[in-house]
Design an enzyme around this catalytic site. Sequence first.
Site, short mmCIF file in Angstrom:
data_model
loop_
_atom_site.label_atom_id
_atom_site.label_comp_id
_atom_site.label_asym_id
_atom_site.label_seq_id
_atom_site.Cartn_x
_atom_site.Cartn_y
_atom_site.Cartn_z
N GLY A 42 -17.56 17.99 4.22
CA GLY A 42 -17.04 18.94 5.19
C GLY A 42 -17.95 20.16 5.35
O GLY A 42 -19.18 20.05 5.42
N CYS A 43 -17.34 21.35 5.35
CA CYS A 43 -18.07 22.57 5.65
C CYS A 43 -19.14 22.93 4.62
O CYS A 43 -20.06 23.69 4.92
CB CYS A 43 -17.09 23.73 5.78
SG CYS A 43 -16.03 23.64 7.24
N VAL A 44 -19.04 22.41 3.42
CA VAL A 44 -20.03 22.73 2.40
C VAL A 44 -21.25 21.80 2.50
O VAL A 44 -22.21 21.95 1.75
CB VAL A 44 -19.40 22.64 0.99
CG1 VAL A 44 -19.32 21.19 0.51
CG2 VAL A 44 -20.15 23.50 -0.02
#
Length: 359
Positions: free
Chosen positions: A140-142
């Site tokens: 995801g966002c990481v």
Amino acid sequence: MAYVTRPSIVLPEHEIPTSAIVRDIIDSLPPDPQLPSPAVINRWAVNLKVDTRRFVAPLEVVSRTGTVTGRNNHALPVMYRMATTAACDALDAVGLDRTDVDCVITSHSTTPATPGLDVHLVNELDLRPDVMRMPATQLGCVGGAHALAWAARLVDAMPGLRVLVVIGEALSTVYRRDKNDPAGILYRMLFGDGAGACVVSSDPRNACLEVRGSWQQVVPNTVDSYTLEVEPAGLHFTSEKWAPDGVNHLMGPLWEWLHKTDPYWVPEVVIAHPGGPRILEDATKGLGCAPELLTHSWESLRTRGNLGGVAVLDVLARTAVSAPPHGSRTLVLGIGPGLTGAAVEGRWHNPTTSQEGAE
């Protein structure tokens, strides 16, 4: 020592202003007094500080009720094209031939497919058949910061290795008119689509960042912080109410790592994941830095929304354009579902600025 080149960023063609999304949300709300009022929704939109973003399809297509298969079948080819173009641009920018790539690291969470982006790139770019592949589909966002951390460690272990990092996300696939809880409304107004790519190697030429260390962290007992679920009508992204506070759970371990080798370390350049206003505000406080150091993160959020794993690459590219002084202490910080964090620390690499200052 690992060096990172300036990322190449590719966005889809359909620009969607937040005002259009707000209208769509309000117009499609069922008549239920328990749901947020138009005034509340407009206030949330202002507080998110996102003016516009790009989607892989027009809003009327993205917002249409459908199935998870239909949404994915439309978004996946566009994500592949964006990611392939970004990868080509990143290689061309540093003069690398496709056969020079020794490893490809990919991340995409919103367009599930097997085989994935890594195999697609091997075929579309004519990479060597024996290229090392490290695909990720649940970061995801990481994803962007995590991939840079992986790449830096590989290069440190195998000097001469040339790693192509490619991140692609079509977060518009989580746009669901039937999700009218606060999280469902906020994430429709927050996310954007895009792809980014860069090269990590031991070659300082054409680099913008010299990596001196990398860090990864999982906060125990926070698996429900952010979740992406597959439902018949589409992907469903949601979070716990405390999730935006998550960056504060990472600051203690992050500072412990940063001060392990340099007790006096302070950031001079910050590439922070623009996951939302609260995340950027808490990152500023937690790092104890001037708000101006996160200017490029805020501008990425304002003009492109939260691009997921692509976001830190976008901020890194924007920072490179502004040409910080050579040798500035630099931190790239990502946060994602899990709750997880990833970072790389090093020095800004821009020898021309130090040469100009000496003249």
